[in-house]
Design a protein around this motif. Structure first.
Motif, mmCIF file in Angstrom:
data_model
loop_
_atom_site.group_PDB
_atom_site.id
_atom_site.type_symbol
_atom_site.label_atom_id
_atom_site.label_comp_id
_atom_site.label_asym_id
_atom_site.label_seq_id
_atom_site.Cartn_x
_atom_site.Cartn_y
_atom_site.Cartn_z
ATOM 1 N N LEU A 163 0.829 -1.197 0.000
ATOM 2 C CA LEU A 163 0.000 0.000 0.000
ATOM 3 C C LEU A 163 0.870 1.256 0.000
ATOM 4 O O LEU A 163 0.592 2.222 -0.728
ATOM 5 C CB LEU A 163 -0.915 -0.010 1.226
ATOM 6 N N LEU A 166 2.324 1.711 -3.431
ATOM 7 C CA LEU A 166 1.310 2.214 -4.359
ATOM 8 C C LEU A 166 1.121 3.719 -4.199
ATOM 9 O O LEU A 166 0.980 4.450 -5.192
ATOM 10 C CB LEU A 166 -0.011 1.482 -4.112
ATOM 11 N N TRP A 169 4.556 5.650 -5.289
ATOM 12 C CA TRP A 169 5.070 5.456 -6.645
ATOM 13 C C TRP A 169 4.917 6.697 -7.522
ATOM 14 O O TRP A 169 5.816 7.045 -8.275
ATOM 15 C CB TRP A 169 4.388 4.258 -7.296
ATOM 16 N N ALA A 252 -3.709 -8.308 -3.241
ATOM 17 C CA ALA A 252 -4.298 -7.188 -3.969
ATOM 18 C C ALA A 252 -3.338 -6.002 -4.012
ATOM 19 O O ALA A 252 -3.177 -5.352 -5.062
ATOM 20 C CB ALA A 252 -5.613 -6.773 -3.305
ATOM 21 N N MET A 253 -2.672 -5.701 -2.901
ATOM 22 C CA MET A 253 -1.737 -4.579 -2.870
ATOM 23 C C MET A 253 -0.539 -4.833 -3.787
ATOM 24 O O MET A 253 -0.047 -3.917 -4.447
ATOM 25 C CB MET A 253 -1.259 -4.324 -1.438
ATOM 26 N N LEU A 255 -0.540 -6.752 -6.545
ATOM 27 C CA LEU A 255 -0.997 -6.665 -7.937
ATOM 28 C C LEU A 255 -1.234 -5.216 -8.351
ATOM 29 O O LEU A 255 -0.902 -4.823 -9.481
ATOM 30 C CB LEU A 255 -2.273 -7.490 -8.111
ATOM 31 N N LEU A 256 -1.798 -4.415 -7.455
ATOM 32 C CA LEU A 256 -2.021 -3.007 -7.777
ATOM 33 C C LEU A 256 -0.690 -2.259 -7.908
ATOM 34 O O LEU A 256 -0.542 -1.393 -8.776
ATOM 35 C CB LEU A 256 -2.888 -2.359 -6.699
ATOM 36 N N SER A 257 0.274 -2.590 -7.048
ATOM 37 C CA SER A 257 1.598 -1.970 -7.146
ATOM 38 C C SER A 257 2.281 -2.359 -8.450
ATOM 39 O O SER A 257 2.909 -1.523 -9.115
ATOM 40 C CB SER A 257 2.464 -2.385 -5.951
ATOM 41 N N LYS A 259 0.788 -3.242 -11.215
ATOM 42 C CA LYS A 259 0.079 -2.565 -12.303
ATOM 43 C C LYS A 259 0.520 -1.115 -12.413
ATOM 44 O O LYS A 259 0.711 -0.584 -13.519
ATOM 45 C CB LYS A 259 -1.422 -2.645 -12.059
ATOM 46 N N ALA A 260 0.700 -0.445 -11.269
ATOM 47 C CA ALA A 260 1.151 0.947 -11.275
ATOM 48 C C ALA A 260 2.553 1.063 -11.858
ATOM 49 O O ALA A 260 2.849 1.977 -12.638
ATOM 50 C CB ALA A 260 1.114 1.514 -9.862
ATOM 51 N N ARG A 263 2.654 0.699 -15.673
ATOM 52 C CA ARG A 263 2.077 1.815 -16.412
ATOM 53 C C ARG A 263 3.017 2.997 -16.513
ATOM 54 O O ARG A 263 2.694 3.997 -17.140
ATOM 55 C CB ARG A 263 0.781 2.284 -15.730
#
Length: 270
Positions: A163, A166, A169, A252-253, A255-257, A259-260, A263
């Motif tokens: 978290l 994320l 970043w 989840a944290m 995978l979101l990190s 993904k960020a 990108r």
């Protein structure tokens, strides 16, 4: 891709970033003191200050708020370490190290995993150091309870570091990160049952607490602390549910990190 190539592309970069976090942290004594000392002060001041005016629902006979707040302070140790470790992302961008890593032949998976595992390891070490104080508040731990706590603390530390990753970043200033910490991360901890139980909160706040994934991490830690005293955790979410929610939160944290990080464009590096 051969095994050696996979090692060079994934394992070695992740390990190098993890090891860099270890070295940086222990070379900066102020970070060590801040990450462990601040929660300790919180625990002692709030625990002793509210000890006679607060009846802890999970504390056995003869114990009070100092014991109730112990599990929440463990989570605070994990949170502070996650915050301090992910601030390095902003510093790395400012110093040019992050740009160098992103343009190198290093997969984003290895980058994210190495950084998050570094913060997770530091948080777990300091959390376990704090757990050593458990006998001083009347909590005795069995081997099984310690193993449970290690697993739960690892998952929760991984989630909180993810978290923090994320949030940090896309930031370019540590001041902005501290503002987000005060606005978001600290309330996330306060509404986790670490400071007060849901039973004493207004209905809308209880609903928020039940939706807060950190709440289940706190409950999972309480299950570990009271492994041999199931009555102390009666009425709380089960061990299994708490562990599953914490594991899903960690996944989840990450995978979101990831993904960020994937990108990121050239403009984001400047």
């Amino acid at each position: 891709m051969s095994t050696k190539a996979e090692t060079n592309y994934f394992v070695l970069p992740a390990y190098t970033l993890w090891w860099r976090e270890m070295v940086r942290f222990f070379r900066q004594r102020d970070r060590v003191i801040g990450a462990l000392g601040t929660p300790l002060v919180f625990w002692l001041l709030l625990g002793l200050g509210l000890g006679k005016s607060f009846s802890a629902p999970v504390a056995p006979e003869g114990h009070g708020y100092l014991e109730y707040f112990f599990g929440g302070t463990i989570v605070l140790v994990l949170l502070f370490t996650a915050i301090f470790s992910t601030i390095s992302i902003i510093e790395d961008r400012r110093e040019g190290f992050l740009q160098a890593v992103l343009v190198a032949p290093v997969g984003r998976f290895a980058l994210v995993l190495g950084k998050i595992l570094g913060g997770t390891t530091l948080a777990l070490i300091q959390g376990l150091v704090f757990v050593l104080l458990a006998p001083f508040v009347g909590v005795s731990l069995s081997v099984v309870a310690v193993i449970w706590l290690v697993v739960v603390m690892f998952l929760l530390a991984f989630a909180l570091t993810g978290l923090g990753f994320l949030l940090a970043w896309r930031m370019d200033s540590t001041q902005g990160f501290h503002a987000i910490m005060n606005l978001f991360l600290i309330p996330l901890w306060l509404l986790s049952g670490a400071v007060f139980p849901p039973s004493g909160a207004p209905a809308f706040m209880r609903w928020i607490m039940m939706c807060n994934p950190v709440y289940y991490g706190v409950i999972a830690i309480r299950h570990g602390l009271y492994w041999n005293a199931p009555l102390a955790t009666a009425g709380m979410p089960s061990r299994e549910l708490s562990l599953v929610v914490t594991a899903v939160f960690a996944a989840a944290m990450f995978l979101l990190s990831l993904k960020a990080a994937q990108r990121t464009t050239r403009g984001d590096l400047q």
